[in-house]
Design a protein around this motif. Structure first.
Motif, short mmCIF file in Angstrom:
data_model
loop_
_atom_site.label_atom_id
_atom_site.label_comp_id
_atom_site.label_asym_id
_atom_site.label_seq_id
_atom_site.Cartn_x
_atom_site.Cartn_y
_atom_site.Cartn_z
N LYS A 233 83.72 -13.38 48.93
CA LYS A 233 83.33 -14.46 48.03
C LYS A 233 81.86 -14.27 47.71
O LYS A 233 81.04 -14.03 48.61
CB LYS A 233 83.56 -15.81 48.70
CG LYS A 233 83.14 -17.00 47.87
CD LYS A 233 83.34 -18.30 48.63
CE LYS A 233 82.85 -19.48 47.83
NZ LYS A 233 82.95 -20.73 48.59
N LEU B 81 92.34 -10.81 50.31
CA LEU B 81 91.13 -11.56 49.98
C LEU B 81 89.98 -10.79 50.63
O LEU B 81 89.94 -10.64 51.85
CB LEU B 81 91.21 -12.99 50.54
CG LEU B 81 89.95 -13.84 50.40
CD1 LEU B 81 89.51 -13.98 48.95
CD2 LEU B 81 90.18 -15.20 51.04
N LEU C 225 93.00 -18.58 42.31
CA LEU C 225 91.61 -18.19 42.55
C LEU C 225 91.04 -17.46 41.34
O LEU C 225 89.90 -17.70 40.93
CB LEU C 225 91.50 -17.32 43.80
CG LEU C 225 91.79 -18.04 45.12
CD1 LEU C 225 91.83 -17.03 46.27
CD2 LEU C 225 90.77 -19.13 45.40
N PHE D 245 85.67 -15.54 44.08
CA PHE D 245 86.51 -14.87 45.07
C PHE D 245 86.97 -13.52 44.52
O PHE D 245 87.36 -13.41 43.37
CB PHE D 245 87.73 -15.72 45.42
CG PHE D 245 87.38 -16.94 46.21
CD1 PHE D 245 87.23 -16.88 47.59
CD2 PHE D 245 87.19 -18.16 45.57
CE1 PHE D 245 86.90 -18.02 48.32
CE2 PHE D 245 86.85 -19.30 46.29
CZ PHE D 245 86.71 -19.22 47.67
N CYS E 146 97.23 -12.65 50.89
CA CYS E 146 97.69 -13.84 50.17
C CYS E 146 98.71 -13.48 49.09
O CYS E 146 98.82 -12.33 48.67
CB CYS E 146 96.52 -14.62 49.58
SG CYS E 146 95.63 -13.80 48.28
N ALA F 119 90.76 -20.38 51.15
CA ALA F 119 90.17 -19.04 51.08
C ALA F 119 88.78 -19.03 51.74
O ALA F 119 88.46 -18.11 52.49
CB ALA F 119 90.09 -18.58 49.63
N THR G 128 98.48 -17.69 45.01
CA THR G 128 97.11 -18.01 45.44
C THR G 128 96.11 -17.17 44.66
O THR G 128 95.08 -17.68 44.21
CB THR G 128 96.96 -17.78 46.95
OG1 THR G 128 97.90 -18.61 47.64
CG2 THR G 128 95.56 -18.13 47.41
N ARG G 129 96.40 -15.90 44.52
CA ARG G 129 95.51 -15.01 43.77
C ARG G 129 95.32 -15.51 42.35
O ARG G 129 94.22 -15.54 41.81
CB ARG G 129 96.08 -13.59 43.76
CG ARG G 129 95.20 -12.59 43.02
CD ARG G 129 95.78 -12.38 41.64
NE ARG G 129 94.95 -11.45 40.87
CZ ARG G 129 94.86 -11.47 39.56
NH1 ARG G 129 95.50 -12.38 38.86
NH2 ARG G 129 94.12 -10.61 38.92
N LEU H 283 89.59 -10.34 45.15
CA LEU H 283 90.81 -9.90 45.80
C LEU H 283 91.17 -8.51 45.30
O LEU H 283 90.84 -8.15 44.17
CB LEU H 283 91.95 -10.87 45.51
CG LEU H 283 91.77 -12.28 46.05
CD1 LEU H 283 91.18 -13.19 45.00
CD2 LEU H 283 93.09 -12.83 46.54
N TYR I 36 98.12 -9.58 47.89
CA TYR I 36 96.71 -9.25 47.68
C TYR I 36 95.93 -9.44 48.97
O TYR I 36 96.30 -10.25 49.82
CB TYR I 36 96.11 -10.16 46.60
CG TYR I 36 96.72 -9.93 45.25
CD1 TYR I 36 96.13 -9.07 44.33
CD2 TYR I 36 97.92 -10.54 44.90
CE1 TYR I 36 96.71 -8.85 43.09
CE2 TYR I 36 98.50 -10.33 43.66
CZ TYR I 36 97.89 -9.47 42.76
OH TYR I 36 98.47 -9.24 41.54
#
Length: 142
Positions: free
Chosen positions: A128, A125, A97, A104, A89, A19, A93-94, A106, A123
């Motif tokens: 950050k 990204l 994170l 992060f 993503c 990410a 992955t979401r 999203l 989602y």
């Protein structure tokens, strides 16, 4: 394609590493003018997926390390079904994170029909904390 956590496993850290790399790539591409490209801008989409893969050396004359599996295919589908200047993503992955890396941010894109996968919740990204790049909400760059 880039990968994290191979050949040495790194737990859930792979999601944050990829990410962060994706945001860095997007920041660099959107801030750079390319004289050889009409309009001076490269159009880029990034897709991220998390999960198991199989890797190995392929080839006799020009051996190279290759990675295979559904996770690789899904990341490719995240890229190809995305929109320019966005990082798309999977929910896997979401979830990683969200659970382990609160810096992060999203936003839910919604359920998308992904070739070979069917309906998937995906989602964007967006940003950050502490990093000076934020994806636009309309698929353009600023």
């Amino acid at each position: 394609m880039v990968a994290s956590g191979i050949p040495k496993l790194n737990g859930q850290q792979h999601a944050a590493e990829i990410a962060s790399l994706a945001l860095s790539i997007m920041k660099t591409i959107t801030a750079t003018t390319f004289e050889a490209v009409e309009g001076g801008r490269l159009v880029i989409r990034i897709g991220i997926s998390s999960g198991p893969v199989v890797g190995g050396i392929v080839g006799l004359h020009l051996p190279r390390f290759c990675v295979f599996g559904d996770t690789v295919n899904t990341a490719s589908r995240m890229e190809s079904s995305g929109i320019p200047y966005q990082i798309q993503c999977t929910s896997m992955t979401r979830d990683i994170l969200h659970a382990h890396y609160k810096s992060f941010h999203l936003t839910e894109r919604g359920s998308m029909s992904i070739k070979g996968k069917g309906a998937m919740l995906v989602y964007w990204l967006v940003r950050k904390d502490g990093f000076d790049y934020q994806a636009s909400s309309n698929g353009s760059f600023s």
